[in-house]
Design an enzyme around this catalytic site. Structure first.
Site, short mmCIF file in Angstrom:
data_model
loop_
_atom_site.label_atom_id
_atom_site.label_comp_id
_atom_site.label_asym_id
_atom_site.label_seq_id
_atom_site.Cartn_x
_atom_site.Cartn_y
_atom_site.Cartn_z
N HIS A 91 31.71 -20.24 18.99
CA HIS A 91 30.66 -19.23 18.87
C HIS A 91 30.72 -18.22 20.01
O HIS A 91 30.39 -17.04 19.81
CB HIS A 91 29.28 -19.91 18.84
N GLY A 123 34.86 -12.21 22.20
CA GLY A 123 35.79 -12.71 23.21
C GLY A 123 35.20 -13.83 24.03
O GLY A 123 33.98 -14.02 24.10
N SER A 179 29.18 -15.32 27.14
CA SER A 179 27.96 -14.58 26.79
C SER A 179 26.95 -15.47 26.07
O SER A 179 25.74 -15.26 26.16
CB SER A 179 28.30 -13.36 25.94
N PRO A 203 30.77 -16.82 11.14
CA PRO A 203 30.76 -17.40 9.80
C PRO A 203 29.46 -18.15 9.52
O PRO A 203 28.90 -18.80 10.41
CB PRO A 203 31.94 -18.37 9.83
N HIS A 212 35.73 -29.25 11.99
CA HIS A 212 34.62 -29.91 11.31
C HIS A 212 34.91 -31.38 11.02
O HIS A 212 34.08 -32.06 10.41
CB HIS A 212 34.29 -29.19 10.00
N ASP A 266 40.83 -35.96 13.76
CA ASP A 266 42.01 -36.27 12.95
C ASP A 266 42.04 -35.34 11.75
O ASP A 266 41.33 -34.33 11.71
CB ASP A 266 42.00 -37.75 12.52
#
EC number: 1.11.1.7
Length: 332
Positions: A72, A78, A82, A170, A200, A256
Site C-alpha cells: 500500500h 513509490g 507516506s 486495487p 494473499h 507458499d
C-alpha cells in the site's frame, strides 16, 4: 602560440572532468545500494530483522500485515513511508483513507519498534521507508517465503494525503481489466500482477470484502462446499464487522503456492483473486504458479524488487524522519 596551444587542451580537459563530476553527483545521490548503511549504521539490517521477528513471534499477524503495508505504501506513489504518517488537525493522512483503514496496527507497530531501536543505535540515519522494505522482506522469509536482497537509500516523503489514495490502489471488487490497467500505469505486467497477488497466500480479509460472493446465490466460480463454509463463517458480520477469514484456508500461516492451487479449485476468497484464474490474460500464470512453487517464488521476488524501487525519493526529494508517523518539520 606554443603556450596557448598547450594551455587550452589542459583547461578543456579539466573542464571536462569537472562536468563529468558534476553530472555524476545526482546519479550517485539517487542510487540505491545493498550496502548503503555499511559505514553509517552497519548493523541496521540486523536490528530491523531482530525487532520485527520478535514482533511476529508475539503477534503472528504481523508478517502478513507488514507485507500488505509495504504494498500500500509503494504502489500509490513509490516506497516513501507516506502511509506511516498520522493525520493531524491540518491534514488527513494517507493511512486514514478508507482503503487503508483495515491495515493492521501490528504492522505499523513493527516499523515503529524497529525505528526506535535504530534511533538509539544510529540516530537520524535510517529512513522509515528503508525499514519498511527490510521488514517486509524479513517477515516474508520468516513465513517460508523467498529471501532477496533489498537495495537501500530511500528517503521518506514530505507529503501524505488521504485524498490522493482513492482510485490508485486495487479494490477487492476490481475487475481484471481494472487491475491490469492500474498495474500497467506503474510499469508492471500482468505476470507481475499475478505474482504479487500471491501474497494473499498469507493474511486474512474481513467478511465485508467478500461475503456477497457467498450469499443466497453464490458465485458460480466458487466451489459449493467452500462457498457454504464461507457463508457460515461470515454469518452476522454486519453486526460484527471485525469478523475475518484467512485468505488461504489450507496453509494460512505459510508463504507458499497454495493460494494458486486454491484458485484452481474455486477456493479464492476475494472476487479479484478468483477472477485471475478465469481471465485469459492471467490464468496461465495462475496455472504455472499452482504447478510450480519455484517459478512463483522467482517471479514474486522479481516483482517485489521492482516494486521496492518504484517511485523512491532520494537526495533532497525526501528526508530521514526522526519519527515514522510525523514529518520532521512538525517536530521542530
Amino acid at each position: 602560440m606554443g603556450v596557448r596551444t598547450t594551455f587550452r587542451p589542459a583547461v578543456a580537459a579539466a573542464a571536462a572532468v569537472l562536468l563529468l563530476l558534476a553530472a555524476a553527483v545526482p546519479v550517485a545521490e539517487g542510487r540505491l545500494t545493498v550496502d548503503y548503511y555499511a559505514r553509517t549504521c552497519p548493523k541496521a539490517a540486523d536490528i530491523v530483522a531482530e525487532t520485527v521477528m520478535n514482533k511476529q513471534i508475539a503477534s503472528p499477524t504481523t508478517a502478513a500485515g507488514t507485507i500488505r503495508l509495504f504494498f500500500h505504501d509503494c504502489f500509490l506513489d513509490g516506497c516513501d513511508a507516506s502511509v506511516l504518517v498520522s493525520s493531524n488537525a491540518f491534514n488527513r493522512a494517507e493511512r486514514d483513507a478508507d482503503i487503508n483503514l483495515s491495515l493492521p496496527g501490528d504492522a505499523f507497530d513493527a516499523v515503529v519498534r524497529a525505528k526506535t531501536a535504530l534511533e538509539l543505535a544510529c540516530p537520524g540515519i535510517v529512513s522509515c521507508s528503508d525499514i519498511l522494505a527490510l521488514a517486509a522482506r524479513d517477515l516474508l522469509s520468516m513465513l517460508g517465503g523467498p529471501f532477496y536482497a533489498v537495495r537501500l537509500g530511500r528517503k521518506d516523503s514530505f507529503v501524505s494525503r488521504a485524498d490522493a489514495v482513492e482510485g490508485h490502489l486495487p479494490h477487492s471488487n476490481s475487475s481484471v481489466s481494472q487491475l491490469i490497467a492500474l498495474f500497467a500505469e506503474r510499469g508492471f505486467s500482468p505476470r507481475d500482477l499475478v505474482a504479487l497477488s500471491g501474497a494473499h497466500t498469507v493474511g486474512f480479509a474481513h467478511c465485508k470484502e467478500f461475503a456477497g460472493r457467498f450469499g443466497p446465490q453464490p458465485d458460480p466460480a466458487a466451489d459449493p462446499q467452500f462457498a457454504e463454509t464461507m457463508r457460515r463463517a461470515c454469518a452476522g458480520y454486519a453486526d460484527r464487522p471485525t469478523i475475518a477469514v484467512f485468505n488461504d484456508v489450507m496453509t494460512p500461516n505459510k508463504f507458499d503456492n497454495m493460494y494458486f492451487r486454491n484458485l484452481r479449485r474455486g477456493m479464492g476468497l476475494l472476487a479479484t483473486d478468483q477472477a485471475l484464474a478465469a481471465d485469459r490474460r492471467t490464468r496461465r500464470y495462475v496455472r504455472l504458479y499452482a504447478a510450480n512453487q519455484t517459478a512463483f517464488f522467482q517471479d514474486f521476488v522479481h516483482a517485489m524488487e521492482k516494486l521496492s524501487v518504484y517511485g523512491v525519493k532520494t537526495g533532497r526529494k525526501g528526508e530521514v524522519r526522526r519519527r515514522c508517523d510525523e514529518f520532521n518539520s512538525l517536530l521542530v
